[in-house]
Design an enzyme around this catalytic site. Structure first.
Site, PDB file in Angstrom:
ATOM      1  N   ASP A 215       0.745  -1.225  -0.010  1.00  0.00           N
ATOM      2  CA  ASP A 215      -0.021   0.069  -0.016  1.00  0.00           C
ATOM      3  C   ASP A 215       1.063   1.321   0.097  1.00  0.00           C
ATOM      4  OD1 ASP A 215      -3.017   0.885   0.415  1.00  0.00           O
ATOM      5  OD2 ASP A 215      -1.844   1.878   2.119  1.00  0.00           O
ATOM      6  N   GLU A 274       1.917  -0.455  -4.882  1.00  0.00           N
ATOM      7  CA  GLU A 274       0.819   0.339  -5.422  1.00  0.00           C
ATOM      8  C   GLU A 274       1.554   1.829  -5.650  1.00  0.00           C
ATOM      9  OE1 GLU A 274      -3.327   2.450  -3.739  1.00  0.00           O
ATOM     10  OE2 GLU A 274      -1.623   2.532  -2.468  1.00  0.00           O
TER      11      GLU A 274
HETATM   12  C1  NOJ Z   1      -4.511   2.928  -0.887  1.00  0.00           C
HETATM   13  C2  NOJ Z   1      -5.790   1.686  -0.694  1.00  0.00           C
HETATM   14  O1  NOJ Z   1      -5.790   1.248  -1.753  1.00  0.00           O
HETATM   15  C3  NOJ Z   1      -6.651   2.491  -0.146  1.00  0.00           C
HETATM   16  O2  NOJ Z   1      -7.822   2.030  -0.169  1.00  0.00           O
HETATM   17  C4  NOJ Z   1      -6.513   3.390   1.118  1.00  0.00           C
HETATM   18  O3  NOJ Z   1      -7.260   4.262   1.399  1.00  0.00           O
HETATM   19  C5  NOJ Z   1      -5.020   4.068   0.961  1.00  0.00           C
HETATM   20  N1  NOJ Z   1      -4.069   3.489   0.244  1.00  0.00           N
HETATM   21  C6  NOJ Z   1      -4.578   4.417   2.493  1.00  0.00           C
HETATM   22  O4  NOJ Z   1      -4.132   3.177   2.841  1.00  0.00           O
END
Ligand code: NOJ
Ligand code: CA
Length: 564
Positions: A215, A274
């Site tokens: 993440d 991500e």
């Molecule tokens: C990316 C995640 O996909 C999302 O759902 C989340 O709110 C943010 N990162 C913060 O962790």
């Protein structure tokens, strides 16, 4: 014009780089299947559905956060990284899930959230109690405020879900958070933070998880030394070495250390980053073999259903992946964006010019704000395009990430009672955003019961009446359903990929009429997609699969897989 991109090896389930061509199914656990009837999806419910995933034909599951959490951000606010949320299971049930998935030939990737913990994490509670200047505060990012009495936040920056990036504590100091107040950012310069994540990764890898989805992978390294830019200037600094927190070069060292851990396992553990950046070259750094291995390409989420946009982003991403010795990732949907079938039912928004927000996203947000009424969603066209786009991406080299419900052609729930909303983006943005709850409504498994087969009780986010039309039980027996299309596509994809070898030409654009994209994978597999709104002649060959009935044509908004 032809473009050829380096080829994949023969696909073999025991390969160390199984992930290169994997179809990964994302599960948002609290909305997938609820075994005990408390309205919240759980690990036992998920384990019960492993046969469904196996029949669907995906290669792996990506499990969104299942850790103890107050759910201030759907579980991306983690209280304890080495435990299971008691609301959804326990470690024994986690082991049972791993065993069931592996027994069915499926891998498991778990979400790891290293940028921030929750404010209930033991370390953050310690930091609050220990007070300003204490070593415990060093694991997070605490600062004194501006103004005579420190009453102003250190900067005027806005957090990702709205509001300030700083929250004041009772003793007057401020802590930094890129997301909600309940998600304090870690200080990744602190050796204990680094060591603790290594411990967490090893903990899950030892339990047999095959990989990690990282993440906010581009946010960990920060330089918040003075003087800090104000919000207006911050917007002008590109993500990269000069940005105080996005995509700084120092993140590389963090993931090189993680890679050393991953490579101690056999097969080595895999990770996907991500990274929301439109610069493929920066994204590559996360994908390299000495780093995480793969990075998400979200370009399709910012593109219209349009041949020119698809073509250029395919070229760009295949080239980038090859350069990084990684494989590309194709994503039409996830738990953060409007569901594909709805997005494609809205008018085209125009090409992405690099500005933020991109036109597609701005359109989607405005549509959600209207409660899904303006513009009116063209439901049939949206589904038709979604099916066509899915067959297009499933033909491309690289791996594809599907989000639960995508295989059902499920639409966004644009109308949700404000009292039922859960997304912090809704609460923090003062109505500028309605947030992401509309793609997180629990799945419809059957056409009846208090939550359409999701569980024995009502669901934590109510399902609208029309959800039952998308039920698994309806689609499973219907050869024309979207579920049937995905099942056929995934099983054929397996067979077709196993026919490709390193010596084959893996990907080659074919000449095609305007508005149509066509490519070949080796000699036996062609993918033709008509992005336009008029029918085109059907190319010669044996039809392997089609996203819509063909009747001797390549219809508008359709994809066909052919053996030439
Ligand atoms: C990316 C995640 O996909 C999302 O759902 C989340 O709110 C943010 N990162 C913060 O962790
Ligand atoms: Ca439950």
């Amino acid at each position: 014009m032809c473009q050829t991109v380096a080829v994949s090896e023969k696909v073999d389930p025991d390969r160390r780089d199984w992930w290169r061509h994997a179809v990964v199914y994302q599960i948002y656990p609290r909305s997938f299947a609820d075994a005990n009837g408390d309205g919240i999806g759980d690990l036992a419910g998920l384990t019960d559905r492993v046969p469904y995933l196996q029949a669907l034909g995906v290669d792996a599951v990506w499990l969104s956060p299942f850790y103890p959490s107050a759910l201030a951000d759907g579980g991306y606010d983690v209280d304890d990284y080495r435990a299971v949320d008691p609301k959804i299971g326990d470690l024994e049930q986690f082991d049972a899930l791993v065993a069931a998935l592996h027994g069915a030939g499926l891998r498991l990737i778990v979400d790891i959230v290293p940028n921030h913990s929750s404010n209930r994490h033991r370390w953050f509670q310690e930091a609050l109690a220990a007070g300003p200047g204490s070593p415990a505060r060093g694991r997070y990012i605490f600062r004194d405020g501006r103004g005579e009495k420190g009453e102003l936040p250190p900067t005027d920056w806005e957090a990702a879900f709205g509001g300030s990036t700083w929250t004041q504590t009772e003793d007057g100091q401020w802590y930094f958070h890129l997301f909600a107040d309940e998600q304090p950012d870690f200080n990744w310069d602190h050796p204990e933070v680094r060591a603790d994540f290594i411990k967490t990764l090893a903990f899950w890898a030892d339990k047999g998880v095959d990989g990690f989805r990282v993440d906010v992978a581009n946010g960990l390294a920060k330089d918040l030394s003075e003087p800090l830019p104000d919000a207006a200037r911050l917007k002008t600094i590109p993500a990269g070495p000069d940005h105080p927190f996005y995509d700084r070069d120092e993140v590389d060292a963090i993931y090189r250390e993680w890679r050393r851990l991953f490579d101690r396992y056999d097969p080595p553990r895999f990770a996907v980053a991500e990274v929301w950046t439109d610069l493929p070259d920066r994204r590559l750094r996360y994908a390299r073999p000495d780093s995480l291995g793969q990075a998400f390409n979200f370009d399709l989420l910012r593109a219209d259903f349009a041949a020119d946009q698809f073509r250029s982003l395919v070229d760009k991403n295949l080239a980038a992946a090859a350069k990084a010795d990684s494989s590309s990732t194709w994503v039409l949907s996830n738990h953060d964006v409007v569901r594909t079938a709805s997005r494609y039912g809205l008018p085209l928004a125009g090409a992405d010019d690099g500005a933020y927000p991109p036109p597609t996203l701005a359109r989607d947000v405005a549509w959600l704000l209207s409660g899904g009424t303006s513009p009116v969603e063209d439901v049939a066209l949206g589904l038709r395009r979604a099916r066509a786009a899915s067959l297009f991406i499933l033909g491309l080299p690289g791996s594809a990430y599907l989000y639960q419900g995508e295989e059902l052609g499920l639409r966004e729930v644009a109308q949700i009672n404000p009292a039922d909303r859960q997304d912090p983006a809704f609460f923090r943005s003062q109505g500028r955003e309605v947030g992401r709850d509309g793609c997180r409504v629990p799945l419809p498994w059957t056409t009846d019961g208090p939550s359409l087969g999701f569980g024995p009780g009502p669901a934590h986010l109510p399902q609208p009446g029309w959800f039952k039309d998308y039920a698994v039980s309806l689609q499973a027996g219907d050869p024309d359903s979207t579920l049937a299309l995905f099942r056929q596509a995934l099983s054929q994809r397996h067979a077709l990929l196993s026919g490709l070898s390193r010596s084959d030409e893996a990907f080659r654009w074919l000449p095609a009429p305007a508005g149509v994209l066509a490519f070949a994978r080796g000699d036996a597999w062609q993918v033709w997609t008509n992005f336009g709104d008029t029918d085109q002649p059907l190319p010669p060959g044996e039809v392997l699969l089609a996203s819509t009935p063909l009747e001797g044509r390549l219809p508008a908004a359709a994809t066909v897989w052919l053996r030439p």
